[in-house]
Write a protein that holds these residues in place. Structure first.
Motif, PDB file in Angstrom:
ATOM      1  N   PHE A 123       0.837  -1.201   0.000  1.00 11.10           N
ATOM      2  CA  PHE A 123       0.000   0.000   0.000  1.00 11.10           C
ATOM      3  C   PHE A 123       0.874   1.254   0.000  1.00 11.10           C
ATOM      4  CE2 PHE A 123      -2.290   3.273   2.528  1.00 11.10           C
ATOM      5  CZ  PHE A 123      -3.275   3.565   1.590  1.00 11.10           C
ATOM      6  N   PHE A 124       1.916   1.266   0.807  1.00 12.32           N
ATOM      7  CA  PHE A 124       2.820   2.417   0.827  1.00 12.32           C
ATOM      8  C   PHE A 124       3.644   2.502  -0.459  1.00 12.32           C
ATOM      9  CE2 PHE A 124       1.806   2.582   5.307  1.00 12.32           C
ATOM     10  CZ  PHE A 124       1.850   3.943   5.574  1.00 12.32           C
ATOM     11  N   LEU A 125       3.890   1.356  -1.094  1.00 13.93           N
ATOM     12  CA  LEU A 125       4.560   1.389  -2.396  1.00 13.93           C
ATOM     13  C   LEU A 125       3.688   2.120  -3.408  1.00 13.93           C
ATOM     14  CD1 LEU A 125       6.937   0.473  -4.207  1.00 13.93           C
ATOM     15  CD2 LEU A 125       5.632  -1.618  -4.678  1.00 13.93           C
ATOM     16  N   TYR A 126       2.390   1.848  -3.359  1.00 16.55           N
ATOM     17  CA  TYR A 126       1.470   2.552  -4.260  1.00 16.55           C
ATOM     18  C   TYR A 126       1.517   4.060  -4.003  1.00 16.55           C
ATOM     19  CZ  TYR A 126      -2.833   4.423  -6.160  1.00 16.55           C
ATOM     20  OH  TYR A 126      -3.741   5.196  -6.844  1.00 16.55           O
ATOM     21  N   LEU A 127       1.446   4.452  -2.727  1.00 19.98           N
ATOM     22  CA  LEU A 127       1.476   5.880  -2.390  1.00 19.98           C
ATOM     23  C   LEU A 127       2.781   6.522  -2.840  1.00 19.98           C
ATOM     24  CD1 LEU A 127      -0.029   5.821   1.231  1.00 19.98           C
ATOM     25  CD2 LEU A 127      -1.219   6.277  -0.930  1.00 19.98           C
TER      26      LEU A 127
ATOM     27  N   TYR B 175       8.770   6.333   1.663  1.00 16.04           N
ATOM     28  CA  TYR B 175       7.575   7.179   1.548  1.00 16.04           C
ATOM     29  C   TYR B 175       7.656   8.353   2.526  1.00 16.04           C
ATOM     30  CZ  TYR B 175       2.752   8.760   1.808  1.00 16.04           C
ATOM     31  OH  TYR B 175       1.623   9.541   1.805  1.00 16.04           O
ATOM     32  N   CYS B 176       8.095   8.070   3.752  1.00 16.77           N
ATOM     33  CA  CYS B 176       8.258   9.153   4.737  1.00 16.77           C
ATOM     34  C   CYS B 176       9.297  10.161   4.256  1.00 16.77           C
ATOM     35  CB  CYS B 176       8.666   8.575   6.093  1.00 16.77           C
ATOM     36  SG  CYS B 176       7.381   7.586   6.887  1.00 16.77           S
ATOM     37  N   TYR B 177      10.366   9.646   3.640  1.00 13.28           N
ATOM     38  CA  TYR B 177      11.394  10.554   3.118  1.00 13.28           C
ATOM     39  C   TYR B 177      10.833  11.405   1.982  1.00 13.28           C
ATOM     40  CZ  TYR B 177      15.680  12.352   1.091  1.00 13.28           C
ATOM     41  OH  TYR B 177      16.649  13.185   0.604  1.00 13.28           O
ATOM     42  N   ALA B 178       9.958  10.801   1.166  1.00 10.55           N
ATOM     43  CA  ALA B 178       9.348  11.560   0.072  1.00 10.55           C
ATOM     44  C   ALA B 178       8.532  12.728   0.616  1.00 10.55           C
ATOM     45  CB  ALA B 178       8.466  10.643  -0.778  1.00 10.55           C
ATOM     46  N   LEU B 179       7.820  12.489   1.710  1.00 16.23           N
ATOM     47  CA  LEU B 179       7.058  13.575   2.332  1.00 16.23           C
ATOM     48  C   LEU B 179       7.993  14.662   2.857  1.00 16.23           C
ATOM     49  CD1 LEU B 179       4.362  11.521   4.305  1.00 16.23           C
ATOM     50  CD2 LEU B 179       4.070  12.748   2.146  1.00 16.23           C
TER      51      LEU B 179
ATOM     52  N   PHE C  26      11.392  13.039   8.242  1.00 11.28           N
ATOM     53  CA  PHE C  26      12.747  12.492   8.154  1.00 11.28           C
ATOM     54  C   PHE C  26      12.995  11.553   9.338  1.00 11.28           C
ATOM     55  CE2 PHE C  26      17.373  12.499   8.684  1.00 11.28           C
ATOM     56  CZ  PHE C  26      17.780  12.235   7.384  1.00 11.28           C
ATOM     57  N   LYS C  27      12.510  11.937  10.508  1.00 14.15           N
ATOM     58  CA  LYS C  27      12.677  11.092  11.696  1.00 14.15           C
ATOM     59  C   LYS C  27      11.913   9.778  11.549  1.00 14.15           C
ATOM     60  CE  LYS C  27      13.458  14.986  14.832  1.00 14.15           C
ATOM     61  NZ  LYS C  27      12.930  15.788  15.967  1.00 14.15           N
ATOM     62  N   TRP C  28      10.705   9.873  10.974  1.00  7.75           N
ATOM     63  CA  TRP C  28       9.967   8.637  10.729  1.00  7.75           C
ATOM     64  C   TRP C  28      10.689   7.752   9.715  1.00  7.75           C
ATOM     65  CZ3 TRP C  28       6.717   6.381  13.666  1.00  7.75           C
ATOM     66  CH2 TRP C  28       5.844   7.100  14.484  1.00  7.75           C
ATOM     67  N   ALA C  29      11.286   8.361   8.709  1.00  8.62           N
ATOM     68  CA  ALA C  29      12.074   7.591   7.734  1.00  8.62           C
ATOM     69  C   ALA C  29      13.223   6.877   8.439  1.00  8.62           C
ATOM     70  CB  ALA C  29      12.605   8.508   6.634  1.00  8.62           C
ATOM     71  N   LEU C  30      13.916   7.587   9.334  1.00 11.64           N
ATOM     72  CA  LEU C  30      15.005   6.965  10.094  1.00 11.64           C
ATOM     73  C   LEU C  30      14.496   5.802  10.944  1.00 11.64           C
ATOM     74  CD1 LEU C  30      17.016  10.089  11.348  1.00 11.64           C
ATOM     75  CD2 LEU C  30      17.532   8.599   9.402  1.00 11.64           C
TER      76      LEU C  30
END
Length: 673
Positions: free
Chosen positions: A120-124, A171-175, A185-189
């Motif tokens: 699902f996150f791949l789609y987003l 996906y978090c990094y994209a945001l 960025f913190k969520w991506a980490l």
């Protein structure tokens, strides 16, 4: 916003539906068929957490003698084992505790749900990169339909959750990249850290992203200090987990690999590449998927040449990340080359996601169709691609689940089914130490027995003798493998142990205290045959694919003759003669043969319907004989229950390497197991 939520909900439901079609039939399947060993090791960890009251810091399985550092040769009498951050074994254990069961569906469901969230996150993410819902759907379909991914998607390996966590991290990094704030960025980490902890290979995309972020810092498009704390904390957590794992390894040992395995030389690397190309390439992606990769590559080149590029340049950064990622993956391949030769899930750890991203990035370069109904036509292509890929993937999954007799890993899971009850009824308590000989995938028998013990993994007399001298209460043998794995290697076994109970697949023994001899058939609890079929080659009646010639050494004797061009010689169809096998059977084959050269020959026993095999076992005759010398041998074959009355039971000599074979006095005895 409401429409977007509805659309995303529909996408999530579609991903779930596609996944469910593949996976629901296997949701309670015991690990088998491919890399049974590795998958059962993970299931054993989950069961170990259940047994140790969810003590995360003392992961354990069922094995008392560990693979590392002594290669199973030294009992430690502790089941604690070092393993990479086992969070994805621990969470299923929590649910096993809650539901009061250790059935495999709990583990299956956890991994499966994690994979659905990842897609699902791949789609987003791909919707952001490509700027198109249809293109994003195509990337997701491409990722789902990878045959090797589909096989492990509802399995037990931590690779699947780490793939999902990596996708979520990107996906978090994209945001964050779009200006969403430092929190993303913190969520991506966080998700990169989680992916790396469970499967260290995923540090590669983590480094790729940090490398790109460093470039942005040099270009003054990002700031260094606001994010450095999160990166430092992330790596401190990873290194702390690695350090703790090393202390557990030093104290208790481990059953999980922790060293690099590069190819020894260029020649070995070439052989591994050839093996991967010949045997694994269509396991990674289907023919339709490779065609799509090729087609997209051609279209991208054409698009670049005619300069019909997408005006949005934000995707260029993703190309750099993908490039860094592929470079790191290739370096890892050189460091672990030997693991790639047989472990197809290493492809999922490495090349799978970069290729998926490559497909998405190619689609991002291609301009949106300008013709009338362009999006609709593209959507129809995506639907067609999904249908044909689904069919191809379904056939692959079916082929992967054909049980063949030389698959002793899956066979061990079958043989030990019901062993917990069998041992309990035989008076074996859960506190008794069990020795299993020979253990294919050491944890497999113990998971089924629900008991801890010692495993003899080696294939030589020293390993068997060493195991017999360890401290144990009972020893268990697998009847179907006893002849080739134990008795043929160590015939003195009949003087070391005595049978106290048997079932269709197992022999339970204790140490032998007397000197009274016992026969092999008595030891295996095989009684009188119910059917005997003899072939002396004196007449040609009922004999197929074999000539009858005079015996040059005996004037009045006739023998069978298989020429070098007869691939399947001397065949028998026993289906009508032995009747339906509602239970497993034992087949004892006795005969004389002479081969005239050193080319490979063997015996094959098979169940089949048309060209489809449901079971087969091979016996190599070349290694058991010398050329131009008559050899008399006896073989015992354990035949599983026939799944269908239409299954044909066949015997034949396999002569694919063009030998010349002489045969005499063959006898087939069938026993009820």
């Amino acid at each position: 916003m409401k429409k977007r939520r509805i659309r995303n909900s529909i996408v999530l439901l579609l991903i779930t539906a596609i996944t469910a079609i593949f996976q629901l039939k296997y949701v309670n399947e015991f690990p088998g068929y491919t890399h049974t060993w590795a998958q059962n090791d993970r299931l054993a960890l989950a069961n170990g957490f259940v047994r140790n009251d969810l003590n995360f810091f003392k992961p354990q399985n069922y094995i008392l003698n560990h693979q590392f550092p002594s290669n199973w040769a030294e009992p430690s009498y502790s089941t604690v084992t070092a393993v990479e951050f086992p969070i994805h074994d621990y969470v299923p254990a929590i649910f096993m505790k809650i539901f009061g069961t250790n059935e495999t569906w709990v583990f299956h469901a956890y991994i499966l749900l994690y994979s659905i969230v990842g897609f699902f996150f791949l789609y987003l993410l791909m919707e952001k990169i490509t700027g198109s819902k249809v293109k994003a759907a195509l990337v997701v379909l491409f990722a789902i339909m990878s045959p090797v991914y589909t096989f492990y998607q509802g399995g037990f390996l931590p690779t699947i959750p780490s793939i999902a966590n990596t996708i979520i991290a990107f996906y978090c990094y994209a945001l964050y990249f779009e200006g969403g704030g430092k929190k993303w960025f913190k969520w991506a980490l966080f998700f990169f850290t989680l992916a790396t902890l469970a499967r260290f290979t995923f540090v590669i995309p983590y480094f790729a992203l940090l490398g790109f972020e460093l470039i942005r810092i040099f270009q003054k498009k990002a700031k260094f200090w606001p994010n450095i704390t999160g990166v430092v904390v992330s790596f401190m957590v990873v290194f702390a987990a690695q350090f703790y794992n090393s202390t557990i390894r030093a104290k208790y040992g481990s059953d999980f690999l922790s060293e690099l395995l590069p190819a020894d030389n260029v020649e070995e690397m070439k052989n591994i590449l050839n093996h991967m190309w010949e045997n694994l390439v269509l396991a990674y992606f289907s023919g339709k998927q490779y065609f799509l990769i090729f087609l997209l590559g051609v279209l991208v080149i054409i698009s670049l040449l005619i300069r019909q590029r997408n005006s949005d340049r934000s995707f260029v950064g993703w190309w750099l990340i993908c490039l860094f990622w592929l470079i790191g993956t290739c370096l890892f391949w050189f460091a672990m080359t030997k693991q790639f030769v047989a472990h197809d899930y290493y492809f999922l750890d490495t090349f799978y996601l970069p290729i998926v991203f490559f497909v998405g990035l190619c689609l991002s370069i291609l301009p949106k169709p300008q013709w009338y109904f362009g999006e609709l036509i593209m959507a129809l292509f995506v639907a067609y691609f999904g249908i044909v890929s689904f069919r191809e993937d379904s056939e692959f999954q079916k082929q992967r689940r054909v049980f063949v007799a030389n698959d002793h890993f899956t066979g061990s899971g079958i043989n030990f089914t019901g062993s917990d009850e069998f041992l309990t009824e035989s008076g074996v308590s859960r506190e008794d130490t069990i020795l299993v000989m020979h253990a294919y995938g050491p944890n497999i028998p113990f998971i089924k027995m629900n008991r801890v013990g010692l495993a003899v993994v080696g294939h030589n007399p020293d390993d068997i003798d060493r195991g017999l001298n360890w401290k144990w209460d009972y020893v268990v043998f697998q009847r179907p493998y006893f002849m080739e794995d134990v008795y043929a290697i160590y015939p003195d076994i009949l003087n070391r142990v005595e049978s106290i109970a048997t079932n269709e697949n197992l022999i339970l023994c204790k140490r032998k205290q007397d000197t009274v001899s016992q026969s092999l058939m008595d030891f295996m609890n095989i009684k009188n045959p119910y059917k005997i079929i003899k072939t002396n080659f004196e007449t040609e009646d009922s004999l197929k694919y074999v000539g009858i010639v005079k015996d040059p050494s005996k004037e009045k004797n006739r023998i069978g003759y298989i020429g070098e061009n007869e691939v399947y010689g001397f065949s028998h169809d026993f289906t009508k003669q032995v009747g339906p096998d509602t239970k497993p059977r034992v087949l004892k084959i006795k005969g004389k043969f002479l081969r005239q050269n050193d080319n490979q020959i063997g015996i094959i026993i098979a169940y089949s319907q048309g060209n489809e095999l449901s079971f087969y076992q091979t016996i190599d005759l070349t290694s058991l004989s010398k050329s131009n010398e008559w050899t008399e041998k006896e073989f015992i074959v354990f035949l599983p229950q026939r799944k269908s009355k239409k299954d044909k039971l066949s015997f034949y000599i396999h002569n694919a390497s063009k030998n010349v074979v002489l045969l005499d006095d063959f006898e087939f005895q069938f026993y009820r197991n």
